[in-house]
Design a protein around this motif. Structure first.
Motif, PDB file in Angstrom:
ATOM      1  N   PRO A 178     -13.381  16.447  14.482  1.00 32.66           N
ATOM      2  CA  PRO A 178     -12.961  17.529  15.378  1.00 32.66           C
ATOM      3  C   PRO A 178     -13.022  17.169  16.863  1.00 32.66           C
ATOM      4  CG  PRO A 178     -15.146  17.972  14.503  1.00 32.66           C
ATOM      5  CD  PRO A 178     -14.628  16.777  13.760  1.00 32.66           C
ATOM      6  N   GLN A 179     -13.742  16.094  17.196  1.00 35.33           N
ATOM      7  CA  GLN A 179     -13.872  15.710  18.601  1.00 35.33           C
ATOM      8  C   GLN A 179     -12.768  14.765  19.055  1.00 35.33           C
ATOM      9  OE1 GLN A 179     -17.917  14.793  19.966  1.00 35.33           O
ATOM     10  NE2 GLN A 179     -18.670  15.295  17.913  1.00 35.33           N
ATOM     11  N   ILE A 180     -11.860  14.415  18.137  1.00 34.33           N
ATOM     12  CA  ILE A 180     -10.778  13.487  18.464  1.00 34.33           C
ATOM     13  C   ILE A 180      -9.439  14.159  18.209  1.00 34.33           C
ATOM     14  CG2 ILE A 180      -9.745  11.234  17.987  1.00 34.33           C
ATOM     15  CD1 ILE A 180     -12.416  10.312  16.923  1.00 34.33           C
ATOM     16  N   ASN A 181      -8.569  14.103  19.192  1.00 30.57           N
ATOM     17  CA  ASN A 181      -7.204  14.592  19.016  1.00 30.57           C
ATOM     18  C   ASN A 181      -6.374  13.473  18.379  1.00 30.57           C
ATOM     19  OD1 ASN A 181      -7.757  17.148  20.183  1.00 30.57           O
ATOM     20  ND2 ASN A 181      -7.607  16.232  22.227  1.00 30.57           N
ATOM     21  N   ALA A 182      -5.098  13.471  18.585  1.00 32.96           N
ATOM     22  CA  ALA A 182      -4.252  12.439  17.998  1.00 32.96           C
ATOM     23  C   ALA A 182      -4.607  11.059  18.537  1.00 32.96           C
ATOM     24  CB  ALA A 182      -2.781  12.762  18.277  1.00 32.96           C
ATOM     25  N   ILE A 183      -5.052  11.050  19.798  1.00 34.96           N
ATOM     26  CA  ILE A 183      -5.415   9.786  20.451  1.00 34.96           C
ATOM     27  C   ILE A 183      -6.854   9.880  20.941  1.00 34.96           C
ATOM     28  CG2 ILE A 183      -4.915   8.215  22.365  1.00 34.96           C
ATOM     29  CD1 ILE A 183      -2.023   9.152  22.256  1.00 34.96           C
ATOM     30  N   LEU A 184      -7.616   8.826  20.729  1.00 31.23           N
ATOM     31  CA  LEU A 184      -8.985   8.759  21.232  1.00 31.23           C
ATOM     32  C   LEU A 184      -8.939   8.289  22.691  1.00 31.23           C
ATOM     33  CD1 LEU A 184     -12.082   8.849  20.798  1.00 31.23           C
ATOM     34  CD2 LEU A 184     -11.928   6.462  20.028  1.00 31.23           C
ATOM     35  N   ASP A 185      -9.242   9.216  23.631  1.00 32.17           N
ATOM     36  CA  ASP A 185      -9.214   8.825  25.043  1.00 32.17           C
ATOM     37  C   ASP A 185     -10.591   8.347  25.491  1.00 32.17           C
ATOM     38  OD1 ASP A 185     -10.778  11.139  25.570  1.00 32.17           O
ATOM     39  OD2 ASP A 185      -8.982  12.347  25.843  1.00 32.17           O
ATOM     40  N   LEU A 186     -10.634   7.777  26.682  1.00 29.89           N
ATOM     41  CA  LEU A 186     -11.871   7.187  27.188  1.00 29.89           C
ATOM     42  C   LEU A 186     -12.959   8.235  27.392  1.00 29.89           C
ATOM     43  CD1 LEU A 186     -13.421   4.737  28.197  1.00 29.89           C
ATOM     44  CD2 LEU A 186     -12.387   5.061  30.458  1.00 29.89           C
TER      45      LEU A 186
END
Length: 299
Positions: A178-186
């Protein structure tokens, strides 16, 4: 004046180990025997050769001046002996010890053992824990280990090495985290809890060291010794593991995990194979090196 060549084997061992007791252990000799040989060498060179400073035996100027010639002479002698005795894999019962990080066992050992058992069914392979970089030369010189697989390390001319693979770092997470959208940002990467896999109880990992150079720091929620254990934890928790792509693909498929690109540019991981120069032409060691290179993931 005739000189026993075995004395120079003792000389090299003392020079390498910096300690008579350790030299005796490496040579499987008694301490008095090594001390007696040193006395003969001192008489021959008319120089103490090694001077005690605390628990160490420090080489004198004369010892430093002759060590290169001594090592080259021993190397040439070993080459002659090795070339006169060919290695027969199919009938050999030789045992080899390879030092490598626990995280590399799962990717390196299966294809290596598969290849070895086809050609050398009686050969035994022992995987030892990763040798401290400061002990690598001594362990290879003494024969405690035959080969080492590690990242690129600063080594002396006594140690030879070749690159096995260059692997990029990626991030492993569970599906539907749940803490990650489609892309894992920095921002998400740095705010989430991470697992650090290391055989050492303290100290930063390679990725932590590189992040620190960029002024970044991640949160370590768990430190463990094995990558499989870390991935099992991730499968049921919202944590992240940074690993090489080769390792990540293996465990992601096994445990149904997701691989994300690392959201920051860090150097690739160079894996190298290390061996002592004295064994460069030794048939058994050369055979094993070739098997490791052939079994390297991605090769």
């Amino acid at each position: 004046m005739k000189v026993d060549l075995n004395l120079f084997v003792v000389f090299e061992a003392i020079y390498c180990e910096g300690n008579i007791t350790k030299a005796a252990s490496a040579l499987n000799l008694s301490q008095p025997a090594v001390s007696h040989s040193l006395s003969k060498l001192r008489a021959h060179f008319d120089d103490p050769l090694f001077v005690r400073q605390g628990n160490e035996m420090r080489p004198t100027v004369v010892a430093n001046n002759v060590v290169a010639d001594v090592r080259e002479a021993l190397r040439q002698l070993q080459i002659c002996l090795a070339q006169s005795k060919q290695f027969q894999p199919m009938t050999s019962r030789k045992s080899f010890t390879i030092s490598l990080h626990v995280a590399l066992e799962a990717s390196y050992l299966p294809p290596l053992i598969q290849r070895i058992h086809k050609e050398a069914p009686w050969v035994n392979i022992q995987s030892s824990r990763r040798v401290n970089r400061h002990e690598l030369e001594n362990k290879l010189a003494s024969g405690d280990i035959d080969l080492a697989i590690d990242t690129l390390l600063p080594v002396s001319d006594n140690i030879l090495h070749t690159q096995l693979e260059k692997d990029k770092l990626v991030v492993i997470a569970r599906k539907n985290n749940p803490q990650i959208n489609a892309i894992l940002d920095l921002e998400s990467y740095l705010s989430m809890d991470h697992i650090l896999v290391s055989s050492r109880s303290t100290g930063p990992s390679i990725e932590d060291f590189e992040l620190a150079r960029l002024g970044l720091q991640r949160k370590i929620g768990l430190r463990c010794q094995h990558t499989f254990s870390a991935c099992r934890v991730i499968a049921g928790n919202d944590m992240l593991l940074t690993a090489t792509e080769t390792t990540a693909k293996m465990y992601a498929q096994l445990l149904d995990l997701v691989i994300y690109p690392l959201p920051v540019t860090l150097p690739d991981i160079d894996m190298h194979l290390y061996w002592h120069t004295n064994l460069d032409f030794e048939p058994a060691n050369k055979w094993l090196r070739n098997k490791v290179i052939q079994a390297t993931p991605g090769v």
